[in-house]
Every structure is written in C-alpha cells, then in structure tokens.
Enzyme design. Structure first.
Site, PDB file in Angstrom:
ATOM      1  N   ALA A 252       0.853  -1.193   0.000  1.00 58.05           N
ATOM      2  CA  ALA A 252       0.000   0.000   0.000  1.00 58.05           C
ATOM      3  C   ALA A 252       0.884   1.237   0.000  1.00 58.05           C
ATOM      4  CB  ALA A 252      -0.887   0.009   1.233  1.00 58.05           C
ATOM      5  N   LYS A 253       0.306   2.375  -0.183  1.00 60.81           N
ATOM      6  CA  LYS A 253       1.040   3.627  -0.025  1.00 60.81           C
ATOM      7  C   LYS A 253       0.053   4.731   0.280  1.00 60.81           C
ATOM      8  CE  LYS A 253       5.348   5.059  -0.317  1.00 60.81           C
ATOM      9  NZ  LYS A 253       6.575   4.283  -0.018  1.00 60.81           N
ATOM     10  N   GLY A 254       0.530   5.757   0.985  1.00 59.31           N
ATOM     11  CA  GLY A 254      -0.323   6.896   1.302  1.00 59.31           C
ATOM     12  C   GLY A 254       0.404   8.183   0.997  1.00 59.31           C
TER      13      GLY A 254
END
Ligand code: NAD
Length: 427
Positions: free
Chosen positions: A115-117
């Site tokens: 994931a990434k934010g």
C-alpha cells in the site's frame, strides 16, 4: 500527475509512475506467461481512498488538503507502505508506489501485501502544530482502513518518527487501546525497532556490495555518487564509506557537491542536521549543478531522492557508472532502462535495493506483536541476511530468464503473488 510524455533526444519517457510500473509489469508478465486472470487482478489496486482534510492553520484560516491511501494487494498478507508528504503527491504516483510495495514485500519474503499513502502539502512551509493537526486528521479519516492486521503505514518522503508517533496516538485514542503495531518507523520509546532508521540505506549498500561481487568490482577501489541526502541517501553514503567505497558526489534539492578525494559524509550529515535539513552552504566539496551528480565519472550511482531522475530524454545516455543501485522508488524510467541495458549498465532495482526498510519494519511489527525486543546487532544481522537472500533470488531469476535484474525482480514478485491469489481463490 496526468498522463504526460516528454519528447527529445529521439526518445520518449512516460513521466507517469503508474505507467512506468505497468510497462515493466507487462514485460515480466509476458515473459513468464502470467495467467490472464491473475494479470487482471495484479495490474489494478484493490482499494483506493481519497479524502479531503480541512486543517485550521496557525493564522486562523482553513486549508483543505488532499489525502490518499491506495492498497494495491493483500494477496500475501496485510498491506504495508509509507506515507509521503509532498506537493507532487497525486493519485497515479500513490498507485505506483503501492504496487511497488506489494512487489517489494514479495521479493523480501515478508508476509505483507502493498500500500502507499500521501498528502499533497508542502511540509517545509508548515509549522509543527499544522503538521500535527494534518497527520491526526488524516489518521482519523483512515481509521477504518488502517489496522495491525489490515494496513500498516510507515514513513516515506518528508515523514518520520514524529508523524508515526502522532498516528499511534490518534489511532490509539480512536480505537481505545494502545496500538503501537499500527505503524512502523516509530520512536524507540513507543515500540520502534533498533536499526529501523538506518535500515533502508544499509540495505541499499548490502545489495550494492552483492552486485559488486557478482560484477568483480572491488568496493575499496570504487567511487560513488549519491543523489538525495535524506534518510535513504545520507545513510547509503555513510555505509558506502564504511565499506571502503569513496563517495565523491552528493546532492539534495538545494545543492550538489563533488570532491575527488571523497566527501566527509559524517560532516555533511552534521551540517545538514544543523541547517534545516539541507546541504546548501556545505563546504566539503565543489558546488556542481544538481543534475551533474548522476552523470559523474564514478563506478556506482545511487539515486535516493525521488521518481523519474534518470530518463531517456535527459541523462540516461550520459551515465558513466557501471552500476546503479536504486535507493529511491522509481528513479529510472522504462525507456532509460533500455538505454542503460544496451550500454551494459547493471541496475539493482528499487523493489529489491530499498527493501531493507520494509524488512526491518516487519521486524518492528513482529516485536510489537510479541512484546519481545531484539538487539540492534540481531536486527542488522537478520536484515542483511534477508537482503542477501532477496538479491540472490532476483539474480538467479535474471540468469534463468536472461533478463535484467529489474524484470527479474518483477518476475520473482509476480510468481509469488500469483501463488497467493490462486491458492486463496476468488468468487
Ligand atoms: P527524505 O524526505 O528523508 O529525503 C529525500 C531527499 O531527497 C532530501 O534530501 C531531498 O532534499 C532530496 N531531493 C528531493 N528532490 C531532489 C532533487 N531533485 N535532487 C536531489 N535531491 C532531491 O526521503 P527518504 O525517506 O530518504 O526517501 C527517499 C526515496 O527513497 C523516496 O523515493 C522514498 O520513496 C524511497 N524509500 C524510502 C524508504 C525509507 O525507509 N525512508 C524506504 C524505501 C524507499
């Protein structure tokens, strides 16, 4: 960033990181004849969350910031990936970074998805109070997404231990239980792991040394240049020096320096730490143009700043190094890869080279869950061994399929994620 291509030098580069990721994914998928259904699943993110974050600024005004979290895959475990604060943050960048996290965890043999934010903001122009309110508001907006067994953030560009501490606190308040395992990269006193701050740069150098051994390069006779002097770049430079590699070029977004006798990296770090985190004004080398650092006459370059720094349009044909070790995510475009491969340059790709950070993040999460904490020596030894194993797996894959290490890394990751998807099944 919308789909954009730049032309020149008879070559085009997509400067959209998601397209860059898909270009490599397609190459790897066609070489291993990836199952069509699995390809369809792997090429798109599982979940995308986009939020508007209203923040009361110090001057009394309200500014609404754009926040993102993209979960690419949970086929092999809970999703894992950092949070970036930058004005360049956009949906396609976060989507690409999330996919790379999924591949990176598979290569590092860690039971996580990816994931990434990101939040589109200029953290350098914000006060500590504004950053705290922004981080807490983002955490509240993502409270249903984050979870120790669901989605575990970490630091990335312009975020570090302080932001992770705010996330632990906000998430713990919302959930009603102290939850240090919700993020990694925390301060030690909140359940952080020894060795985490250094882990990514340390791993970059472990993988560089492995590559040098394969290529018959003696580290003590090699020179290097490092782009970016934040967490990854400065530690990479420091570990190069520890292993006898002479670092003659360094840069950050404010300045670049060359010193043929070798730059005193400890001095450069001390200077940066006293000067608002930047190298501008450093006296340990000759000032050079920022773009020159990657085209210096050195044996190894380590791009450790951001995406799209080596492109077909600008500098791939000018690169003189024999070895590129990617500390940053996505620093080389797919068209630049072609030029470099033709020139015989070996690239240790991002999804392998910078996996040391997520490896120690995994150790941090394990320690939080078991309540037993390892010594720094134990962490470093384990992380180095994991990096060596990952390097060897990718190297052998590249030999088996006669492809570059980048495509080999994608192949290795795809084959593993495919097993996860197939054995879990779908409706
Ligand atoms: P950071 O914010 O600590 O440092 C970024 C550095 O890059 C700064 O020195 C900045 O001045 C420099 N920079 C920015 N633009 C530049 C330019 N145009 N030219 C030269 N330097 C420039 O960030 P970081 O955590 O070191 O992350 C750097 C890269 O490594 C990112 O691509 C990130 O996704 C990747 N990465 C980080 C980690 C980690 O554990 N921090 C792990 C894996 C990958």
């Amino acid at each position: 960033m919308n789909k954009t291509t730049k032309k020149g030098n008879n070559a085009t580069d997509s400067i959209n990181p998601f397209e860059e990721m898909i270009a490599r994914l397609n190459m790897a998928a066609s070489i291993v004849k990836l199952d069509k259904d699995v390809y369809e699943i792997i090429k798109s993110p599982e979940k995308q969350i986009h939020v508007s974050l209203p923040i009361k600024m110090d001057n009394g005004s309200t500014v609404v910031f754009e926040g993102h979290r993209v979960i690419h895959s949970t086929a092999l475990g809970p999703s894992k990936g950092g949070i970036r604060y930058s004005m360049d943050v956009n949906t396609d960048e976060v989507k690409a970074l999330a996919a790379w996290m999924a591949f990176k965890c598979a290569i590092a043999d860690i039971p996580y998805g990816g994931a990434k934010g990101g939040i589109k903001c200029d953290p350098r122009s914000m006060s500590k109070g504004e950053l705290e309110r922004l981080t807490r508001t983002y955490t509240a907006a993502m409270a249903d997404i984050f979870g120790v067994d669901k989605d575990i953030p970490a630091p990335d560009m312009n975020t570090g231990q302080q932001e992770m501490a705010w996330i632990v606190d906000e998430f713990s308040k919302i959930s009603g239980a102290f939850t240090p395992g919700i993020v990694t990269g925390k301060p030690l006193h909140l359940g952080g792991s020894l060795g985490r701050v250094e882990a990514t740069g340390r791993g970059v150098v472990v993988s560089a040394l492995q590559a040098m051994e394969k290529l018959g390069m003696d580290p003590t006779k090699c020179t290097a240049a490092v782009q970016g002097f934040g967490n990854v770049g400065s530690i990479t430079a420091m570990h190069f020096v520890k292993h006898g590699v002479k670092v003659v070029g360094i840069s950050d977004h404010t300045a670049a320096f060359y010193n043929e006798k070798g730059i005193d990296i400890q001095k450069a770090i001390a200077y940066r730490d006293k000067n608002k985190g930047v190298l501008k004004g450093f006296k340990g080398g000759t000032l050079i143009k920022n773009e020159e650092v990657l085209t210096l006459k050195v044996d190894v370059i380590a791009p450790c700043a951001m995406e799209d720094q080596i492109t077909a349009r600008t500098n791939a044909h000018k690169i003189k190094a024999k070895l590129i070790v990617e500390g940053a995510n996505g620093p080389t475009t797919a068209n630049a890869d072609k030029i470099l491969n033709d020139k015989g340059v070996t690239i240790v790709p991002d999804i392998l080279a910078n996996g040391g950070g997520v490896t120690v993040s995994y150790f941090e999460w394990v320690q939080n869950r078991t309540g037993y904490y390892y010594s720094e020596d134990e962490i470093n030894k384990r992380a180095d061994n994991w990096m060596k194993k990952a390097f060897e797996n990718v190297w052998q894959t590249s030999v088996k399929y006669k492809v570059s290490m980048r495509i080999a890394a994608y192949i290795f990751a795809l084959e593993k994620i495919e097993k996860g998807i197939k054995s879990r099944g779908s409706y």
